[in-house]
Design an enzyme around this catalytic site. Structure first.
Site, PDB file in Angstrom:
ATOM      1  CG  HIS A 170       5.647  -2.651   9.770  1.00 43.78           C
ATOM      2  ND1 HIS A 170       6.974  -3.039   9.794  1.00 43.78           N
ATOM      3  CD2 HIS A 170       5.582  -1.596   8.904  1.00 43.78           C
ATOM      4  CE1 HIS A 170       7.667  -2.228   8.995  1.00 43.78           C
ATOM      5  NE2 HIS A 170       6.847  -1.354   8.444  1.00 43.78           N
ATOM      6  CD  GLU A 182      10.953  -7.910   4.982  1.00 40.96           C
ATOM      7  OE1 GLU A 182      11.222  -9.058   5.429  1.00 40.96           O
ATOM      8  OE2 GLU A 182      10.580  -6.973   5.710  1.00 40.96           O
ATOM      9  CB  ALA A 191       1.811  -0.132   6.102  1.00 43.01           C
ATOM     10  N   PRO A 197       0.796  -1.227   0.000  1.00 48.96           N
ATOM     11  CG  PRO A 197      -0.104  -1.095   2.142  1.00 48.96           C
ATOM     12  CD  PRO A 197       0.544  -2.051   1.185  1.00 48.96           C
ATOM     13  CG  ASN A 198      -0.108   4.232   1.476  1.00 49.55           C
ATOM     14  OD1 ASN A 198      -1.115   4.817   1.098  1.00 49.55           O
ATOM     15  ND2 ASN A 198      -0.057   3.562   2.623  1.00 49.55           N
ATOM     16  NE  ARG A 230       4.051   6.526   1.629  1.00 49.00           N
ATOM     17  CZ  ARG A 230       4.384   5.299   1.970  1.00 49.00           C
ATOM     18  NH1 ARG A 230       4.911   4.491   1.072  1.00 49.00           N
ATOM     19  NH2 ARG A 230       4.169   4.870   3.174  1.00 49.00           N
ATOM     20  NE  ARG A 265       7.590   3.936   9.693  1.00 51.66           N
ATOM     21  CZ  ARG A 265       6.453   4.080   9.006  1.00 51.66           C
ATOM     22  NH1 ARG A 265       6.053   3.150   8.164  1.00 51.66           N
ATOM     23  NH2 ARG A 265       5.708   5.165   9.149  1.00 51.66           N
ATOM     24  CG  HIS A 294      11.438  -2.555   4.111  1.00 54.87           C
ATOM     25  ND1 HIS A 294      10.069  -2.543   4.035  1.00 54.87           N
ATOM     26  CD2 HIS A 294      11.787  -3.736   4.660  1.00 54.87           C
ATOM     27  CE1 HIS A 294       9.617  -3.678   4.539  1.00 54.87           C
ATOM     28  NE2 HIS A 294      10.633  -4.427   4.917  1.00 54.87           N
ATOM     29  CB  ILE A 295      12.328   2.677  -0.371  1.00 54.71           C
ATOM     30  CG1 ILE A 295      11.697   1.922  -1.551  1.00 54.71           C
ATOM     31  CG2 ILE A 295      13.041   3.947  -0.835  1.00 54.71           C
ATOM     32  CD1 ILE A 295      10.482   2.621  -2.161  1.00 54.71           C
ATOM     33  CB  SER A 296      12.799   4.218   4.457  1.00 53.01           C
ATOM     34  OG  SER A 296      11.851   3.346   5.034  1.00 53.01           O
ATOM     35  CE1 TYR A 317       9.151   4.798   2.495  1.00 52.32           C
ATOM     36  CE2 TYR A 317       7.628   6.652   2.708  1.00 52.32           C
ATOM     37  CZ  TYR A 317       8.129   5.446   3.178  1.00 52.32           C
ATOM     38  OH  TYR A 317       7.620   4.896   4.327  1.00 52.32           O
ATOM     39  CG  ASP A 323      -0.163 -17.751   7.615  1.00 55.47           C
ATOM     40  OD1 ASP A 323       0.896 -17.975   8.237  1.00 55.47           O
ATOM     41  OD2 ASP A 323      -1.286 -17.688   8.178  1.00 55.47           O
ATOM     42  NE  ARG A 339      10.527   5.793   8.231  1.00 59.61           N
ATOM     43  CZ  ARG A 339       9.533   5.614   7.339  1.00 59.61           C
ATOM     44  NH1 ARG A 339       9.676   4.685   6.394  1.00 59.61           N
ATOM     45  NH2 ARG A 339       8.452   6.343   7.406  1.00 59.61           N
TER      46      ARG A 339
END
Ligand code: DQA
Length: 149
Positions: A80, A98, A77, A10-11, A18, A111, A100-102, A23, A87, A107
């Site tokens: 988390h 996996e 998001a 999402p987002n 954003r 997170r 994550h940009i940040s 990001y 699953d 943070r």
């Protein structure tokens, strides 16, 4: 040639607009274009998806079970919160990276926990959108390497 899925939560459709101080300025379309270039250089096919809906991400993971060789996932998001995505990933047998940009560890403490990390073969965080390239490269390497190496 194998099929790699790149899944976005999402987002991330708002990437570039954003919170650019967190990001960056690249859009998701820019990221998709560079992922496609790299995948074809490495001789792989790519499916690239984004959704704000948890069930769609789960459905793409189920699709990858049938025809995908590896998954690069930025669950955003849902990282988390989503036991359901964990699953689903646990039903997938190929490499999972996996990203994550940040740097989520720098943070807020909410997170710092990731459900997805319980399944991921590797986690990349804080390297900006370059993390997608690195994730694809790692999946490609793992696809070439026998499981016990
Ligand atoms: C993110 C980090 C998450 O904590 C956040 O909810 C996101 C993006 C990242 O790419 O840095 O939406 O996954």
């Amino acid at each position: 040639m194998s099929l790699i899925y790149v899944l976005n939560g999402p987002n991330l459709n708002l990437l570039g607009k954003r919170q650019p101080h967190i990001y960056g300025h690249e859009t998701l379309a820019d990221v998709e274009a560079s992922c496609r270039r790299l995948a074809s250089e490495l001789g792989h096919e790519l499916r690239f998806h984004q959704s704000n809906r948890e069930y769609e991400i789960i459905d793409w993971i189920h699709e990858a079970r049938e025809n995908g060789a590896g998954i690069v996932i930025n669950p955003a998001a849902f990282t988390h919160t989503s036991l359901a995505i964990l699953d689903a990933l646990n039903t997938f047998e190929g490499p999972v990276i996996e990203i994550h940009i940040s740097n989520v560890h720098k943070r807020e403490s909410f997170r710092h926990h990731s459900f997805v990390s319980h399944r991921a073969d590797g986690v990349i965080a804080g390297l900006g959108t370059e993390g997608y390239q690195l994730g694809i490269r790692r999946v490609a390497t793992m696809l070439k390497t026998p499981k016990n190496d």
